[in-house]
Design a protein around this motif. Structure first.
Motif, PDB file in Angstrom:
ATOM      1  N   GLU A 108       0.846  -1.186   0.000  1.00  0.00           N
ATOM      2  CA  GLU A 108       0.000   0.000   0.000  1.00  0.00           C
ATOM      3  C   GLU A 108       0.880   1.235   0.000  1.00  0.00           C
ATOM      4  N   LEU A 109       0.587   2.128  -0.945  1.00  0.00           N
ATOM      5  CA  LEU A 109       1.295   3.397  -1.015  1.00  0.00           C
ATOM      6  C   LEU A 109       0.563   4.398  -0.130  1.00  0.00           C
ATOM      7  N   LEU A 110       1.247   4.880   0.880  1.00  0.00           N
ATOM      8  CA  LEU A 110       0.698   5.881   1.787  1.00  0.00           C
ATOM      9  C   LEU A 110       1.458   7.187   1.574  1.00  0.00           C
ATOM     10  N   PRO A 111       0.919   8.299   2.025  1.00  0.00           N
ATOM     11  CA  PRO A 111       1.709   9.527   1.950  1.00  0.00           C
ATOM     12  C   PRO A 111       2.982   9.364   2.797  1.00  0.00           C
ATOM     13  N   ARG A 112       4.109   9.505   2.151  1.00  0.00           N
ATOM     14  CA  ARG A 112       5.432   9.448   2.802  1.00  0.00           C
ATOM     15  C   ARG A 112       5.831   8.058   3.292  1.00  0.00           C
ATOM     16  N   ALA A 113       5.154   6.999   2.837  1.00  0.00           N
ATOM     17  CA  ALA A 113       5.525   5.638   3.262  1.00  0.00           C
ATOM     18  C   ALA A 113       4.976   4.602   2.281  1.00  0.00           C
ATOM     19  N   VAL A 114       5.627   3.440   2.275  1.00  0.00           N
ATOM     20  CA  VAL A 114       5.143   2.280   1.529  1.00  0.00           C
ATOM     21  C   VAL A 114       5.024   1.147   2.543  1.00  0.00           C
ATOM     22  N   ASP A 115       3.813   0.605   2.693  1.00  0.00           N
ATOM     23  CA  ASP A 115       3.558  -0.483   3.635  1.00  0.00           C
ATOM     24  C   ASP A 115       3.534  -1.815   2.907  1.00  0.00           C
ATOM     25  N   PHE A 116       4.249  -2.795   3.446  1.00  0.00           N
ATOM     26  CA  PHE A 116       4.239  -4.152   2.926  1.00  0.00           C
ATOM     27  C   PHE A 116       3.675  -5.061   4.005  1.00  0.00           C
ATOM     28  N   SER A 117       2.863  -6.003   3.596  1.00  0.00           N
ATOM     29  CA  SER A 117       2.325  -7.010   4.499  1.00  0.00           C
ATOM     30  C   SER A 117       2.366  -8.335   3.752  1.00  0.00           C
ATOM     31  N   ILE A 118       3.150  -9.287   4.251  1.00  0.00           N
ATOM     32  CA  ILE A 118       3.325 -10.561   3.563  1.00  0.00           C
ATOM     33  C   ILE A 118       3.009 -11.696   4.524  1.00  0.00           C
ATOM     34  N   ASP A 119       2.197 -12.648   4.072  1.00  0.00           N
ATOM     35  CA  ASP A 119       1.854 -13.829   4.872  1.00  0.00           C
ATOM     36  C   ASP A 119       2.987 -14.843   4.731  1.00  0.00           C
ATOM     37  N   MET A 120       3.717 -15.079   5.816  1.00  0.00           N
ATOM     38  CA  MET A 120       4.850 -16.005   5.808  1.00  0.00           C
ATOM     39  C   MET A 120       4.411 -17.350   6.390  1.00  0.00           C
ATOM     40  N   PRO A 121       4.475 -18.429   5.614  1.00  0.00           N
ATOM     41  CA  PRO A 121       4.164 -19.752   6.170  1.00  0.00           C
ATOM     42  C   PRO A 121       5.148 -20.101   7.301  1.00  0.00           C
ATOM     43  N   LEU A 122       4.688 -20.898   8.218  1.00  0.00           N
ATOM     44  CA  LEU A 122       5.473 -21.262   9.394  1.00  0.00           C
ATOM     45  C   LEU A 122       6.898 -21.736   9.070  1.00  0.00           C
ATOM     46  N   PRO A 123       7.101 -22.634   8.105  1.00  0.00           N
ATOM     47  CA  PRO A 123       8.471 -23.097   7.845  1.00  0.00           C
ATOM     48  C   PRO A 123       9.401 -22.011   7.291  1.00  0.00           C
ATOM     49  N   LEU A 124       8.844 -20.918   6.790  1.00  0.00           N
ATOM     50  CA  LEU A 124       9.675 -19.854   6.211  1.00  0.00           C
ATOM     51  C   LEU A 124       9.932 -18.695   7.173  1.00  0.00           C
ATOM     52  N   ARG A 125       9.470 -18.814   8.408  1.00  0.00           N
ATOM     53  CA  ARG A 125       9.675 -17.722   9.374  1.00  0.00           C
ATOM     54  C   ARG A 125      11.143 -17.374   9.550  1.00  0.00           C
ATOM     55  N   MET A 126      12.013 -18.365   9.393  1.00  0.00           N
ATOM     56  CA  MET A 126      13.446 -18.098   9.594  1.00  0.00           C
ATOM     57  C   MET A 126      13.999 -17.150   8.534  1.00  0.00           C
ATOM     58  N   PHE A 127      13.292 -16.979   7.412  1.00  0.00           N
ATOM     59  CA  PHE A 127      13.736 -16.081   6.357  1.00  0.00           C
ATOM     60  C   PHE A 127      13.107 -14.696   6.472  1.00  0.00           C
ATOM     61  N   ASN A 128      12.384 -14.447   7.545  1.00  0.00           N
ATOM     62  CA  ASN A 128      11.664 -13.196   7.741  1.00  0.00           C
ATOM     63  C   ASN A 128      12.591 -11.983   7.654  1.00  0.00           C
ATOM     64  N   ARG A 129      13.661 -11.984   8.416  1.00  0.00           N
ATOM     65  CA  ARG A 129      14.591 -10.839   8.410  1.00  0.00           C
ATOM     66  C   ARG A 129      15.263 -10.665   7.057  1.00  0.00           C
ATOM     67  N   MET A 130      15.602 -11.764   6.415  1.00  0.00           N
ATOM     68  CA  MET A 130      16.240 -11.698   5.108  1.00  0.00           C
ATOM     69  C   MET A 130      15.273 -11.092   4.086  1.00  0.00           C
ATOM     70  N   ALA A 131      14.008 -11.468   4.154  1.00  0.00           N
ATOM     71  CA  ALA A 131      13.008 -10.934   3.222  1.00  0.00           C
ATOM     72  C   ALA A 131      12.814  -9.437   3.444  1.00  0.00           C
ATOM     73  N   ILE A 132      12.728  -9.022   4.701  1.00  0.00           N
ATOM     74  CA  ILE A 132      12.566  -7.602   5.005  1.00  0.00           C
ATOM     75  C   ILE A 132      13.768  -6.817   4.499  1.00  0.00           C
ATOM     76  N   ALA A 133      14.970  -7.327   4.722  1.00  0.00           N
ATOM     77  CA  ALA A 133      16.186  -6.632   4.270  1.00  0.00           C
ATOM     78  C   ALA A 133      16.212  -6.508   2.751  1.00  0.00           C
ATOM     79  N   ALA A 134      15.821  -7.560   2.029  1.00  0.00           N
ATOM     80  CA  ALA A 134      15.833  -7.520   0.563  1.00  0.00           C
ATOM     81  C   ALA A 134      14.810  -6.517   0.044  1.00  0.00           C
ATOM     82  N   ILE A 135      13.609  -6.538   0.594  1.00  0.00           N
ATOM     83  CA  ILE A 135      12.567  -5.593   0.171  1.00  0.00           C
ATOM     84  C   ILE A 135      12.995  -4.168   0.473  1.00  0.00           C
ATOM     85  N   ASP A 136      13.473  -3.946   1.680  1.00  0.00           N
ATOM     86  CA  ASP A 136      13.877  -2.605   2.103  1.00  0.00           C
ATOM     87  C   ASP A 136      15.006  -2.071   1.223  1.00  0.00           C
ATOM     88  N   ALA A 137      16.015  -2.881   0.960  1.00  0.00           N
ATOM     89  CA  ALA A 137      17.151  -2.438   0.153  1.00  0.00           C
ATOM     90  C   ALA A 137      16.723  -2.081  -1.264  1.00  0.00           C
TER      91      ALA A 137
END
Length: 149
Positions: A93-122
Motif C-alpha cells: 500500500e502506497l501511503l503519503p510518505r511511506a510504503v507499507d508491505f504485508s506478507i503472509d509467511m508460512p510457518l516453515p519460512l519464518r526463519m527467512f523473515n529478516r532476510m526478506a525484510i532486508a531484501a525488500i527494504d534495500a
C-alpha cells in the motif's frame, strides 16, 4: 470441597476438545504476517514509480521464484511469490510518505523473515534514491536557466 469425578472429567474434556479454549494456545498459527514500512519523502507519483522500478528489478533478479504484482487500484497491490515449494502472498500500500508491505509467511519460512525484510527494504530504498536523482536532474536545467536570466 470435592468435585465429583464425572464433573471433573467432563470439564477437562471440554477444555481439551477440538475448538476448545486451549487449542489456540498450544497450536502455532500456520502463517505469520510480516509487516514492514519504508518511509520516504517522495510525492505520490514518484513513490509509485519507485515501487514499480523496484518490483520490476525484483521480478528480473528473482524470476525463478515467479514474483507477481497485481494493482487493485492506484495505491494498493497484491503480491505473490513462490519459494521452496511455498506460495507467499502479500499486500503493498502506497501511503503519503511511506510504503507499507504485508506478507503472509508460512510457518516453515519464518526463519527467512529478516532476510526478506532486508531484501525488500534495500530494493525499495535503492529505487527511492534513483527517484531523488531523477528529481535533481529535472530541476537542474531549470535552475541553470533561471540563473542565466
Amino acid at each position: 470441597m470435592l468435585i465429583p469425578r464425572t464433573l471433573a472429567l467432563a470439564s477437562l474434556s471440554r477444555v481439551d476438545a477440538p475448538g476448545g479454549p486451549l487449542e489456540s494456545i498450544f497450536q502455532p498459527s500456520p502463517e505469520v504476517i510480516m509487516n514492514h514500512t519504508v518511509h520516504h519523502d517522495l510525492n505520490d507519483e514518484e513513490a509509485k514509480g519507485a515501487v514499480l522500478r523496484a518490483m520490476a528489478k525484483y521480478c528480473d533478479r528473482y524470476a525463478e521464484y515467479a514474483p507477481s504484482i497485481l494493482w487493485s487500484d492506484d495505491r494498493r497491490a497484491d503480491l505473490g511469490l513462490s519459494f521452496k515449494g511455498f506460495t507467499l502472498s502479500g499486500r503493498l500500500e502506497l501511503l503519503p510518505r511511506a510504503v507499507d508491505f504485508s506478507i503472509d509467511m508460512p510457518l516453515p519460512l519464518r526463519m527467512f523473515n529478516r532476510m526478506a525484510i532486508a531484501a525488500i527494504d534495500a530494493e525499495v530504498r535503492r529505487c527511492i534514491d534513483e527517484a531523488h536523482r531523477d528529481r535533481a536532474r529535472r530541476r537542474a536545467p531549470s535552475a541553470v536557466a533561471q540563473e542565466a536570466v
